[in-house]
Design a protein around this motif. Structure first.
Motif, short mmCIF file in Angstrom:
data_model
loop_
_atom_site.label_atom_id
_atom_site.label_comp_id
_atom_site.label_asym_id
_atom_site.label_seq_id
_atom_site.Cartn_x
_atom_site.Cartn_y
_atom_site.Cartn_z
N THR A 106 1.61 55.79 4.24
CA THR A 106 1.61 55.07 5.52
C THR A 106 0.62 55.70 6.51
OG1 THR A 106 3.49 56.41 6.24
CG2 THR A 106 3.99 54.24 5.33
N ASP A 107 -0.33 56.45 5.98
CA ASP A 107 -1.44 57.02 6.78
C ASP A 107 -1.03 58.10 7.76
OD1 ASP A 107 -3.44 55.53 5.60
OD2 ASP A 107 -3.24 53.86 7.00
N GLN A 108 0.23 58.57 7.69
CA GLN A 108 0.65 59.61 8.65
C GLN A 108 -0.07 60.93 8.40
OE1 GLN A 108 5.00 59.75 9.47
NE2 GLN A 108 5.10 57.90 8.26
N THR A 167 -14.14 59.78 10.67
CA THR A 167 -13.17 60.79 11.12
C THR A 167 -13.26 62.09 10.34
OG1 THR A 167 -11.55 59.84 9.62
CG2 THR A 167 -11.43 59.12 11.90
N ILE A 188 -12.18 62.50 7.38
CA ILE A 188 -11.09 62.59 6.40
C ILE A 188 -11.67 62.54 4.99
CG2 ILE A 188 -9.08 61.35 5.48
CD1 ILE A 188 -8.49 60.49 8.39
N ASP A 192 -3.15 61.17 7.11
CA ASP A 192 -4.51 60.96 7.65
C ASP A 192 -4.50 61.01 9.18
OD1 ASP A 192 -5.75 60.82 5.24
OD2 ASP A 192 -5.83 58.62 5.16
N ALA A 193 -3.43 60.49 9.77
CA ALA A 193 -3.33 60.53 11.24
C ALA A 193 -3.32 61.97 11.74
CB ALA A 193 -2.07 59.79 11.70
N ALA A 231 0.65 54.34 12.07
CA ALA A 231 0.77 55.68 11.48
C ALA A 231 1.40 56.69 12.44
CB ALA A 231 -0.61 56.19 11.00
N VAL A 287 -7.84 57.61 16.85
CA VAL A 287 -7.76 56.55 15.85
C VAL A 287 -6.48 55.74 16.03
CG1 VAL A 287 -7.83 56.00 13.38
CG2 VAL A 287 -8.93 58.09 14.20
N PHE A 295 -4.48 53.49 13.72
CA PHE A 295 -4.42 53.08 12.32
C PHE A 295 -3.81 51.69 12.18
CE2 PHE A 295 -4.99 57.60 11.91
CZ PHE A 295 -5.73 57.75 10.75
N GLN A 296 -4.08 51.10 11.02
CA GLN A 296 -3.62 49.73 10.74
C GLN A 296 -2.10 49.60 10.92
OE1 GLN A 296 -5.22 48.33 7.07
NE2 GLN A 296 -3.89 46.56 6.98
N SER A 297 -1.35 50.59 10.41
CA SER A 297 0.12 50.54 10.53
C SER A 297 0.59 51.39 11.71
CB SER A 297 0.74 51.08 9.24
OG SER A 297 0.30 52.40 9.03
N ASN A 348 -12.55 70.03 12.96
CA ASN A 348 -11.49 69.71 13.93
C ASN A 348 -12.04 69.64 15.35
OD1 ASN A 348 -9.50 69.44 12.05
ND2 ASN A 348 -8.73 71.52 12.25
N ARG A 403 -4.68 64.55 10.23
CA ARG A 403 -6.05 65.07 10.09
C ARG A 403 -6.94 64.55 11.21
NH1 ARG A 403 -6.19 63.68 4.56
NH2 ARG A 403 -5.58 65.41 3.25
N SER A 404 -6.79 63.25 11.51
CA SER A 404 -7.65 62.67 12.54
C SER A 404 -7.36 63.28 13.91
CB SER A 404 -7.47 61.15 12.60
OG SER A 404 -6.25 60.81 13.22
N MET A 405 -6.14 63.85 14.08
CA MET A 405 -5.81 64.52 15.35
C MET A 405 -6.12 66.01 15.28
SD MET A 405 -2.32 62.64 16.63
CE MET A 405 -1.44 62.61 15.09
N ALA A 406 -6.90 66.39 14.28
CA ALA A 406 -7.32 67.79 14.10
C ALA A 406 -6.13 68.71 13.84
CB ALA A 406 -8.12 68.27 15.32
N VAL A 407 -5.09 68.16 13.21
CA VAL A 407 -3.92 68.97 12.84
C VAL A 407 -3.92 69.09 11.31
CG1 VAL A 407 -1.39 69.06 12.82
CG2 VAL A 407 -2.60 68.21 14.83
N LYS A 409 -12.86 56.33 7.49
CA LYS A 409 -12.44 57.69 7.07
C LYS A 409 -13.64 58.64 7.04
CE LYS A 409 -8.23 56.41 4.73
NZ LYS A 409 -7.44 56.33 3.51
N ARG A 464 -13.57 66.30 15.48
CA ARG A 464 -12.51 65.28 15.47
C ARG A 464 -11.81 65.18 16.83
NH1 ARG A 464 -10.13 67.50 10.00
NH2 ARG A 464 -11.26 66.24 8.50
N ALA A 465 -11.82 66.27 17.57
CA ALA A 465 -11.14 66.27 18.87
C ALA A 465 -11.75 65.22 19.80
CB ALA A 465 -11.22 67.65 19.50
#
Lengths: 260, 284
Positions: free
Chosen positions: B148-150, A59, A61, B152-153, A100, A94, A96-98, A86, B155-159, A56, A89-90
């Protein structure tokens, strides 16, 4: 095996003396790591040592309490605005474990999402790339389904497709085969290997599953007690005389690592 | 604060004295911690509110997401809101007829039903219904997305999750609440009319003329302002509680309960102050 790795080429990911605490609990205590372009590094360690926290931080976060995270020469921790973060980050995808995936969107829409939202492509512009990516990851038959309608292995493939679709310079894998049966877990590793060969990204694979993770990484860094206690090639780690490293590799309950 | 039977009197006194101080210290530090956490939470919720309002009012606008939320919050709440409105109006007519008949004033049932619904019951009951139906769903949905990290996902996609997830829900809440209130009030008046004219033998002309004479434009404005404010409370609380949900199913469970309770209490408290202020401004 060294505490810090020196590389001759500029690093794609540079983690410099990163500290992170939650309340009185110190999770990361001076973590440093350099990852070269195209290199894949596995970060291993027992559960709860801060592997996902480190991901995190990379990224953006989370912010470290101190230290720097530099992606392709740009410091994400000192970025002055969300827009600048951002931009950095572009460059990062990632898995993710699940997985996501956004559960209100179909697999197709999930894969198209970064193209639409990050790159601002129209539906028509994004379509050929999405179709090609879905085909390359054998998702063509299920693209109309929602994430909750497909098994976790398919969700992971869709998550990988979403991470790869913008062709980022860096891809982070958070426990990529946790919760998968051995066959699907191996399939995910094969996908990571083949996609790395194709896209040449710098990769970080967070895992506690060794030696399985060794097959997809160039180097391994073992995180314990808030620091990297060992950094080296998989062979070097296997041959380490460090009691903690050997205890973790061999999965023993006796040793310096206390099971939480 | 305990002593075993083996304590000597002196030991007992020392232990008791220490324990009293420790007990007091624990209570005071607990109180301090509570207030610090309370004001931290309050500050964070206001920052969240500011960011959500900013994201709602500035481009890029997400019309498709907004339409989806109109469907979730507005269209799918219409039937239940209308149903509750119908029976609220009906029961107001019955109660109004009973109460007003004691003063020989049955003719004013129409004005009583209309004014009660337009100024008070319409905005408040609609808000409580929408909080219970759509607010809990929004909090649970966002809470599950978080664990479920959605989020965070995104944010990680710059959204920006505030812009993508919160702003459409907030804006839809603010827009839908007055519309649903209008539905509630209109159907409620129709219900009151049906009972008063159909069952209580009040003449249609009396009901409508008394209603027409009693209701002013400012009554409608007052109800509209209330519903708008309740829409803000609904969107703010339900989104914030989902966005800050704790870990696991228990975290989402607590967030959802807290969302409904906080928003409902806030609506009733704010309603009192709004009524006082609007009455002073419009009717005095």
């Amino acid at each position: 095996m060294t505490e810090a790795t020196s590389v001759n080429v500029p690093s794609m990911i540079s983690i410099r003396d990163a500290y992170k605490s939650f309340g009185t609990q110190s999770v990361l205590r001076g973590v440093s790591l350099e990852i070269a372009p195209g290199e894949t590094v596995g970060i291993v360690g027992p559960s709860g040592v801060g592997k996902s926290v480190l991901l995190k931080l990379i990224t953006g976060i989370m912010k470290p309490d101190s230290g720097d995270i530099i992606i392709d020469g740009r410091n994400i921790t000192t970025a002055s605005s969300e827009e600048e973060r951002n931009d950095i980050r572009a460059q990062v995808g990632v898995l993710f474990q699940s997985a996501a995936l956004l559960d209100s969107l179909t697999l197709y829409q999930n894969v198209a999402f970064p193209l639409r939202e990050r790159l601002g492509l129209s539906t028509e512009e994004a379509h050929p790339q999405v179709v090609a990516m879905l085909e390359s990851l054998s998702l063509s038959d299920v693209f109309e389904l929602l994430p909750q309608q497909v098994p976790i292995g398919v969700r992971k493939r869709a998550g990988l497709a979403r991470a790869l679709i913008t062709k980022p310079n860096v891809i982070l894998f958070d426990e990529p085969n946790t919760g998968l049966d051995p066959l699907v877990g191996q399939e995910v590793y094969e996908l990571i290997k083949s996609s790395h060969e194709q896209y040449k990204f710098a990769g970080v694979v967070i895992s506690h599953e060794i030696p399985e993770v060794f097959q997809v990484v160039d180097r391994v860094a073992m995180l314990l007690g808030g620091r990297f206690v060992a950094i080296g090639s998989p062979d070097e780690l296997m041959a380490s005389t460090d009691a903690a490293v050997q205890q973790f590799i061999q999965g023993k309950t006796d040793g310096p690592i206390r099971i939480q | 604060m305990s002593a075993t039977s083996s304590n000597t009197p002196q030991e007992y006194t020392e232990t008791t004295t220490y324990s009293v101080w420790a007990w007091m210290f624990d209570r005071i530090s607990g109180l301090g911690k509570f207030f610090i956490e309370f004001f931290e939470g309050l500050g964070r919720s206001w920052v969240f509110f500011g960011r959500t309002v900013w994201a709602s009012l500035t481009p890029p606008y997400r019309f498709y997401q907004l339409l989806l939320q109109f469907l979730n919050i507005g269209a799918q709440s219409t039937l239940v809101v209308a149903l509750i409105g119908l029976f609220t109006g009906a029961v107001l007519a019955v109660q109004g007829d009973y109460t007003l008949s004691k003063f020989g004033a049955n003719a004013y049932v129409g004005s009583m039903v209309a004014l009660s619904l337009i100024r008070e019951l319409g905005p408040v009951l609609t808000a409580l219904m929408v909080i219970g139906r759509a607010g809990s769903a929004i909090t649970a949905e966002l809470g599950i997305m978080k664990i479920t990290d959605q989020v965070d996902a995104l944010r990680s996609m710059a959204v920006d999750p505030i812009r993508y997830l919160m702003a459409p829900r907030f804006l839809a809440g603010v827009i839908c609440m007055p519309l649903l209130t209008a539905v509630f009030t209109a159907v409620g008046i129709a219900g009151g009319y049906g009972v008063a004219v159909g069952l209580l033998n009040l003449s249609s002309g009396t009901f409508l003329s008394q209603m027409d004479a009693a209701v002013e434009a400012l009554d409608i404005t007052s109800g509209f302002i209330k519903s708008l404010v309740f829409g803000v409370i609904f969107g703010w609380v339900s989104c914030y509680k989902g966005y800050t949900a704790g870990f696991g199913a228990n975290g989402v469970n607590k967030a959802t309960t807290s969302s409904v309770v906080t928003a409902s209490v806030a609506v009733l408290v704010v309603d009192y102050f709004l009524t006082s202020i609007l009455t002073r401004i419009f009717f005095q």
